[in-house]
Design a protein around this motif. Structure first.
Motif, PDB file in Angstrom:
ATOM      1  N   ALA A 140      -5.943  10.163  -1.149  1.00 29.00           N
ATOM      2  CA  ALA A 140      -5.271  10.575  -2.343  1.00 29.00           C
ATOM      3  C   ALA A 140      -5.983  11.669  -2.973  1.00 29.00           C
ATOM      4  O   ALA A 140      -5.577  12.693  -3.552  1.00 29.00           O
ATOM      5  CB  ALA A 140      -4.989   9.430  -3.268  1.00 29.00           C
ATOM      6  N   PRO A 194     -12.710   0.938  -0.846  1.00 31.09           N
ATOM      7  CA  PRO A 194     -11.697   0.069  -1.487  1.00 31.09           C
ATOM      8  C   PRO A 194     -10.974  -0.668  -0.398  1.00 31.09           C
ATOM      9  O   PRO A 194     -10.548  -0.183   0.617  1.00 31.09           O
ATOM     10  CB  PRO A 194     -10.568   1.177  -2.060  1.00 31.09           C
ATOM     11  N   THR A 241       0.831  -1.116  -0.029  1.00 30.21           N
ATOM     12  CA  THR A 241      -0.072   0.113  -0.053  1.00 30.21           C
ATOM     13  C   THR A 241       0.822   1.189  -0.018  1.00 30.21           C
ATOM     14  O   THR A 241       0.214   2.467  -0.303  1.00 30.21           O
ATOM     15  CB  THR A 241      -0.943  -0.057   1.178  1.00 30.21           C
ATOM     16  N   LEU A 256      -8.327   0.469   2.159  1.00 28.00           N
ATOM     17  CA  LEU A 256      -7.094   1.184   1.722  1.00 28.00           C
ATOM     18  C   LEU A 256      -7.259   2.436   1.978  1.00 28.00           C
ATOM     19  O   LEU A 256      -7.982   3.412   1.051  1.00 28.00           O
ATOM     20  CB  LEU A 256      -6.950   0.647   0.170  1.00 28.00           C
ATOM     21  N   ARG A 265      -5.138   4.807   2.038  1.00 30.09           N
ATOM     22  CA  ARG A 265      -4.295   5.546   1.212  1.00 30.09           C
ATOM     23  C   ARG A 265      -5.095   5.861  -0.169  1.00 30.09           C
ATOM     24  O   ARG A 265      -4.858   7.093  -0.596  1.00 30.09           O
ATOM     25  CB  ARG A 265      -3.053   4.869   0.788  1.00 30.09           C
ATOM     26  N   GLU A 266      -5.987   5.195  -0.733  1.00 26.44           N
ATOM     27  CA  GLU A 266      -6.615   5.440  -1.903  1.00 26.44           C
ATOM     28  C   GLU A 266      -7.704   6.690  -1.579  1.00 26.44           C
ATOM     29  O   GLU A 266      -8.156   7.489  -2.306  1.00 26.44           O
ATOM     30  CB  GLU A 266      -7.249   4.303  -2.473  1.00 26.44           C
TER      31      GLU A 266
END
Length: 515
Positions: free
Chosen positions: A504, A490, A169, A498, A500-501
């Motif tokens: 972003a 996600p 990740t 996730l 991080r997604e």
């Protein structure tokens, strides 16, 4: 100790008992041992030398089970591949590990040309599916039938058992090196509790077998001489049917799977009374979801395992008795029998009970290190203690409470906010199916608490209603100041959200990802 040890013992004690159930196919311990010995011979014939890495890219199956035994039998090293990675990511792990032999099933056979191009050192590809064997691969069943069995190398102890790549990740994935002793210490710790994988275990494998969480359940079941009931991948109906048809007694599930099961309209249509143990972990679970799950599976005792791949993977356990005490449901348990756990500050000094710090663990389950990354290893393992990167505290009775990933802690208006606390509060709202909380840039607060929410079918909710609900359970500064509503979150192959997604979109174009 070694991964094949339980197989040898079971063949000696009950060779004709069933070891694997996969669809309509069942195999006894004696049959599995013979097939494993033959496939190990085939691996050697195809140039696999002691310590070589052998990868597998496939859905769950009885042949995956045999791979996990045959590779160490041949004195080689396992390299289970994340099935949700792109060909680029898979090829990276193959190149990084120096893997030259790869097993693929029908689902992933179309990727063979791309993998060969991206990983030019890849040599033999072995097809483990039931469909036609691709022209540039060799048939698994032909190899088993065409070779005489060889003796087990009994690769074990401190010898490398497998490379288990982290999820990737952030940056490139790292290969976690685990020895046979690492894996067996963790398995024996589970078995020694007396409430996991006991006599007559029929373990359901619905979580991906490449992931160390399921491999821990597989290893404990194999060591105990139990039966493996395997479905190709998690599907709620297939899971319920497998439990009902094959009398599965134990299951390893990640929280998102538990939630899907208990929300499924057919859950009352299947006889799930054989299920006596649910082991869950890999990501935090909302207390509201856990309480509903315990009602949905009234015959099952729930155990939470907290850990990470680098800890083979178990560090703490929240026992079935703990689950009967509501005040314990927010904890991740106490140190498992094989593990020592502490909470430390930035200078690795143990902090006072109730103080948030980093969770660290020590014992025979701590990884050998990261594959060809000595600096990363030295940063993660200091004085024998594996630094998890998770923030938490320990109460006066030794229970560990995970509050969040340390990097997920945000500072809003000068106050620290541990996002797991916010997520637990939001998940208690009856309209919320699942949620994730992140920090997003805010001109006034530096960062603000932001919720990403999936609603239950037919439900409606506003951001303000969500905030007011949260404020009834947690401090006002922790309540989300903004929210968005989405159809799905996600998730990684291990069922982890996730974040991080999610971040972003909000941090795009900024040099720094924090304020």
């Amino acid at each position: 100790m070694y991964l094949t040890q339980g197989l040898h013992r079971a063949v000696q004690q009950h060779p004709d008992a069933v070891m694997t159930v996969f669809g309509n196919r069942t195999r006894t311990f004696a049959e599995v041992a013979d097939r494993v010995a033959r496939f190990a011979a085939a691996l050697r014939a195809h140039g696999v030398a002691p310590g070589d890495r052998v990868a597998m890219l496939a859905l769950n199956s009885d042949r995956y089970h045999e791979y996990l035994l045959a590779v160490p039998w041949a004195d080689a090293v396992l390299n289970p591949v994340n099935i949700r990675w792109s060909p680029v990511e898979i090829a990276y792990s193959l190149r990084d590990s120096g893997t030259r032999v790869l097993l693929v099933d029908d689902a992933f056979a179309p990727m063979i040309p791309a993998l060969r191009e991206a990983a030019p050192d890849l040599g033999t590809v072995i097809h483990t599916g039931d469909g036609p064997t691709p022209g540039d691969a060799v048939s698994y069943e032909d190899l088993v039938a065409g070779h005489d069995p060889v003796p087990d190398a009994r690769r074990g102890g401190d010898a490398l058992a497998g490379l288990f790549y982290t999820g990737g990740t952030t940056g490139h994935p790292k290969g976690v090196m685990l020895s046979h002793a690492n894996l067996m210490v963790s398995a024996m710790g589970l078995l020694s509790t007396g409430y996991l994988f006991g006599p007559g275990t029929r373990c359901l494998h619905a979580a991906p077998m490449f992931h160390l969480a399921d491999l821990a359940a597989w290893n404990a079941t194999t060591t105990a001489g139990g039966t493996h009931v395997i479905v190709p991948a998690f599907d709620p109906v297939a899971v319920m049917q497998a439990i009902a048809t094959h009398g599965a007694t134990d299951a390893l599930l990640v929280p998102v799977m538990i939630q899907i099961l208990i929300d499924h309209p057919q859950i009352t249509e299947h006889d799930l009374t054989s299920l006596r143990t649910v082991l869950y972990g890999a990501s935090p679970i909302a207390q509201a979801v856990l309480e509903r799950a315990m009602k949905a599976f009234p015959n099952a005792a729930f155990t939470q395992a907290y850990g990470m791949t680098e800890l083979s993977p178990v560090a703490t356990l929240l026992s079935p008795d703990d689950h009967r005490r509501t005040e314990r449901l927010r904890a991740a348990g106490r140190a498992a029998p094989h593990s020592e756990v502490r909470i430390v500050d930035a200078e690795d000094r143990e902090v006072a009970r109730g103080t948030v710090g980093e969770i660290v663990a020590r014992g025979g389950h701590v990884m050998l290190g990261y594959w060809e990354q000595p600096e990363a290893t030295a940063a993660a393992v200091r004085d024998g203690w594996m630094h998890t990167g998770d923030g938490g505290f320990m109460d006066d009775e030794g229970y560990v409470h995970v509050v969040d990933r340390i990097k997920d802690m945000i500072v809003s208006g000068g106050e620290n906010v541990y996002l797991a606390e916010v997520e637990n509060a939001l998940a208690a709202h009856p309209a919320v199916a699942s949620c994730a909380v992140i920090g997003v840039p805010d001109d006034e607060w530096g960062e603000r608490v932001h919720a990403v929410v999936v609603l239950r079918p037919g439900q409606t909710l506003t951001a303000e209603e969500l905030r007011e609900h949260a404020k009834t359970l947690i401090a006002g500064y922790k309540a989300p100041r903004s929210a968005e509503f989405v159809d799905a979150l996600p998730v990684s192959a291990a069922g982890k959200i996730l974040k991080r997604e999610l971040r972003a979109v909000h941090w795009a174009g900024r040099e720094r990802q924090i304020h």
